[in-house]
Design an enzyme around this catalytic site. Structure first.
Site, PDB file in Angstrom:
ATOM      1  CG  HIS A 244     -11.389   2.359 -10.554  1.00 44.93           C
ATOM      2  ND1 HIS A 244     -11.005   2.010 -11.358  1.00 44.93           N
ATOM      3  CD2 HIS A 244     -10.665   3.479 -10.298  1.00 44.93           C
ATOM      4  CE1 HIS A 244      -9.882   2.813 -12.165  1.00 44.93           C
ATOM      5  NE2 HIS A 244     -10.068   3.564 -10.709  1.00 44.93           N
TER       6      HIS A 244
HETATM    7  C1  UD1 Z   1      -6.595   3.565  -6.261  1.00 46.87           C
HETATM    8  C2  UD1 Z   1      -6.055   5.463  -6.617  1.00 46.87           C
HETATM    9  C3  UD1 Z   1      -6.411   4.903  -8.346  1.00 46.87           C
HETATM   10  C4  UD1 Z   1      -6.433   3.537  -8.779  1.00 46.87           C
HETATM   11  C5  UD1 Z   1      -7.406   2.576  -8.394  1.00 46.87           C
HETATM   12  C6  UD1 Z   1      -7.312   1.336  -8.428  1.00 46.87           C
HETATM   13  C7  UD1 Z   1      -5.244   7.573  -5.961  1.00 46.87           C
HETATM   14  C8  UD1 Z   1      -5.727   8.885  -5.540  1.00 46.87           C
HETATM   15  N1  UD1 Z   1      -6.434   6.654  -6.866  1.00 46.87           N
HETATM   16  O1  UD1 Z   1      -8.531   4.584  -6.241  1.00 46.87           O
HETATM   17  O2  UD1 Z   1      -5.661   5.883  -8.961  1.00 46.87           O
HETATM   18  O3  UD1 Z   1      -6.410   3.512 -10.485  1.00 46.87           O
HETATM   19  O4  UD1 Z   1      -7.395   2.938  -6.596  1.00 46.87           O
HETATM   20  O5  UD1 Z   1      -8.054   0.622  -7.679  1.00 46.87           O
HETATM   21  O6  UD1 Z   1      -5.270   6.649  -4.694  1.00 46.87           O
HETATM   22  N2  UD1 Z   1     -11.355  -0.934  -0.027  1.00 46.87           N
HETATM   23  C9  UD1 Z   1     -11.971  -1.300   0.286  1.00 46.87           C
HETATM   24  N3  UD1 Z   1     -11.244  -1.824   0.654  1.00 46.87           N
HETATM   25  C10 UD1 Z   1      -9.864  -1.352  -0.375  1.00 46.87           C
HETATM   26  C11 UD1 Z   1      -9.911  -0.662  -0.827  1.00 46.87           C
HETATM   27  C12 UD1 Z   1     -10.299   0.345  -1.019  1.00 46.87           C
HETATM   28  O7  UD1 Z   1     -13.194  -1.659   0.466  1.00 46.87           O
HETATM   29  O8  UD1 Z   1      -9.125  -2.410  -0.537  1.00 46.87           O
HETATM   30  C13 UD1 Z   1     -13.220   1.073  -0.702  1.00 46.87           C
HETATM   31  C14 UD1 Z   1     -12.544   2.082   0.411  1.00 46.87           C
HETATM   32  O9  UD1 Z   1     -14.244   2.408   0.583  1.00 46.87           O
HETATM   33  C15 UD1 Z   1     -12.348   3.173   0.056  1.00 46.87           C
HETATM   34  C16 UD1 Z   1     -13.031   3.289  -1.633  1.00 46.87           C
HETATM   35  O10 UD1 Z   1     -12.199   1.731  -1.669  1.00 46.87           O
HETATM   36  O11 UD1 Z   1     -12.663   4.275   0.645  1.00 46.87           O
HETATM   37  C17 UD1 Z   1     -11.567   4.323  -2.319  1.00 46.87           C
HETATM   38  O12 UD1 Z   1     -10.486   3.438  -2.312  1.00 46.87           O
HETATM   39  P1  UD1 Z   1      -9.404   4.257  -2.437  1.00 46.87           P
HETATM   40  O13 UD1 Z   1      -7.484   3.611  -2.083  1.00 46.87           O
HETATM   41  O14 UD1 Z   1      -9.643   6.364  -2.012  1.00 46.87           O
HETATM   42  O15 UD1 Z   1      -9.100   4.961  -3.959  1.00 46.87           O
HETATM   43  P2  UD1 Z   1      -9.647   4.242  -5.231  1.00 46.87           P
HETATM   44  O16 UD1 Z   1     -10.303   4.041  -5.220  1.00 46.87           O
HETATM   45  O17 UD1 Z   1      -9.552   2.705  -4.593  1.00 46.87           O
END
Ligand code: UD1
Length: 405
Positions: A244
């Site tokens: 991820h």
């Molecule tokens: C975040 C953490 C990372 C952790 C990871 C576990 C930061 C900087 N990063 O990264 O350290 O290892 O979580 O997952 O805080 N999305 C969904 N549904 C959700 C959440 C996210 O669809 O419930 C999608 C969205 O398109 C979003 C993308 O996933 O833009 C990334 O989510 P985000 O919270 O920005 O960061 P992670 O990559 O999950």
């Protein structure tokens, strides 16, 4: 510094007062936070339950704030149900955004909550955007003259970890959160070494072990009871893959190359791949997902729940990941783990023997996977204090701090 025991904390003038009940506010934002908060919530409940009538022990009023950084049922609420975490008292519902947008939105929505509740302690875990956003608000807040103190004591659980790679957003979050925290609870010796090298007062540092491993240990029976292997129709031996990290999945070139590696490994070993939403979006955008499903023996699933995922890991002969927490969970479970990163902020997992820090070179990944699949099995060790009692140590140190202030 207190190693594995209750130590004397440094005193902060605004926080010197005695309490019969202290209010602690904990922050949960993203998936890797939930299994850590589960141990803390459990330890608080245990602490309160063990206060004898008439004793002068300090009880804890625990408030839980969910920032809403992760919001899908499979990435968030499902974990609360499975892990028995109390329903959050407050949900800030921030959702996704760029780093600046997400961090700023959490800060804007969290400030009035902090001013309203005026907790004595703010507890944050890990290294996600929610961790630094709430820490930054708490460090600068002013409760006003009537409150008796200006701000909460800031407690960082899983402090001191460093990858020394400032291109990782999590590294920025770790450094800044630690710099602003009053009590730093570390999971491994490197945490003490890093904080000391950064000039942190050693009285603030406490070596307590790993709350994520507390939760793993307390759920081992339920993990064994999961029937996910049957539901997916996968037969041992098999491997589990998670990916991820933006540095691995946001570049088409890198993601295509990693997908090719997985296809090659799947010729020797079937793979189960629970796909993070970010990764699924990229695989669809780059046209990779159909190829993975069509050509290889790879089962792609939605993000799995905690018990199902760890059950799969426990039954696997190999895990391939770029996650931080999974490096630790495989270490405890003694499952070989190939980490698709050039560095790790958790060096104890490499020293324990189970974590192969390989990076993203295709040849090295396949070669290491083959060594694990066909080579002799090795002995791995368990890191010091990863014994299921870290949450209790943390709560004991926090209550002692206020009792002795
Ligand atoms: C975040 C953490 C990372 C952790 C990871 C576990 C930061 C900087 N990063 O990264 O350290 O290892 O979580 O997952 O805080 N999305 C969904 N549904 C959700 C959440 C996210 O669809 O419930 C999608 C969205 O398109 C979003 C993308 O996933 O833009 C990334 O989510 P985000 O919270 O920005 O960061 P992670 O990559 O999950």
């Amino acid at each position: 510094m207190a190693i594995g025991s209750v130590g004397q904390c440094s005193k902060i003038s605004e926080l010197e007062f005695k309490l019969k009940e202290l209010t602690m506010m904990s922050i949960a934002g993203a998936r890797p936070n939930f299994m850590k908060i589960a141990s803390i919530a459990q330890a608080v409940a245990h602490h309160n339950l063990n206060i004898k009538p008439g004793s002068d022990a300090t009880s804890i009023r625990h408030l839980l704030v969910h920032t809403g950084q992760h919001y899908d049922h499979k990435m968030s609420h499902g974990f609360f149900e499975e892990l028995g975490i109390p329903r959050p008292d407050i949900n800030l519902e921030v959702g996704s955004g760029t780093h600046a947008q997400q961090t700023a939105e959490i800060m804007k929505r969290f400030e009035p909550i902090l001013l309203q509740e005026k907790p004595d302690v703010l507890l944050v875990v890990g290294d996600v955007n929610s961790t630094i956003a709430c820490t930054l608000v708490a460090a600068k807040i002013d409760y006003g003259t009537d409150a008796g103190r200006r701000r909460p004591a800031i407690v960082h659980v899983e402090a001191g970890l460093r990858s020394f790679d400032r291109d990782m957003p999590e590294e920025i979050n770790r450094i800044l959160t630690d710099a602003l925290s009053d009590m730093l609870f570390v999971t491994e010796q490197s945490g003490i070494d890093n904080l000391t090298a950064e000039g942190v007062d050693e009285k603030k540092i406490h070596f307590v072990g790993n709350v994520m491993i507390d939760t793993l240990i307390s759920h081992l029976k339920k993990i064994r009871d999961s029937d996910i292997i049957n539901r997916l129709g996968v037969h041992a031996p098999y491997a589990v893959v998670t990916l991820h990290r933006p540095s691995n999945v946001d570049s088409k070139e890198i993601l295509v190359s990693l997908a090719d590696v997985l296809l090659e490994i799947s010729e020797s070993l079937p793979i189960v791949f629970p796909v993070h939403p970010r990764t699924r979006n990229r695989m669809e955008e780059f046209g990779i997902i159909d190829e993975l499903l069509r050509r290889g023996r790879i089962i792609c699933t939605e993000p799995l729940g905690y018990l199902d995922f760890l059950s799969l890991v426990q039954g696997a002969i190999l895990v391939i990941t770029d996650s931080g927490g999974i490096q630790e969970e495989t270490t405890y479970l003694k499952i070989p783990c190939i980490t698709l990163r050039a560095n790790t902020e958790r060096p104890v997992t490499v020293m324990a023997g189970s974590n192969y820090l390989i990076g993203i070179d295709s040849f090295r990944i396949v070669e290491t996977a083959k060594n694990v699949i066909y080579g002799k099995s090795k002995q791995y060790s368990t890191p010091f204090l990863w014994d299921g009692k870290s949450g209790e140590r943390i709560i004991s140190i926090i209550t002692d701090y206020f009792a002795n202030a």
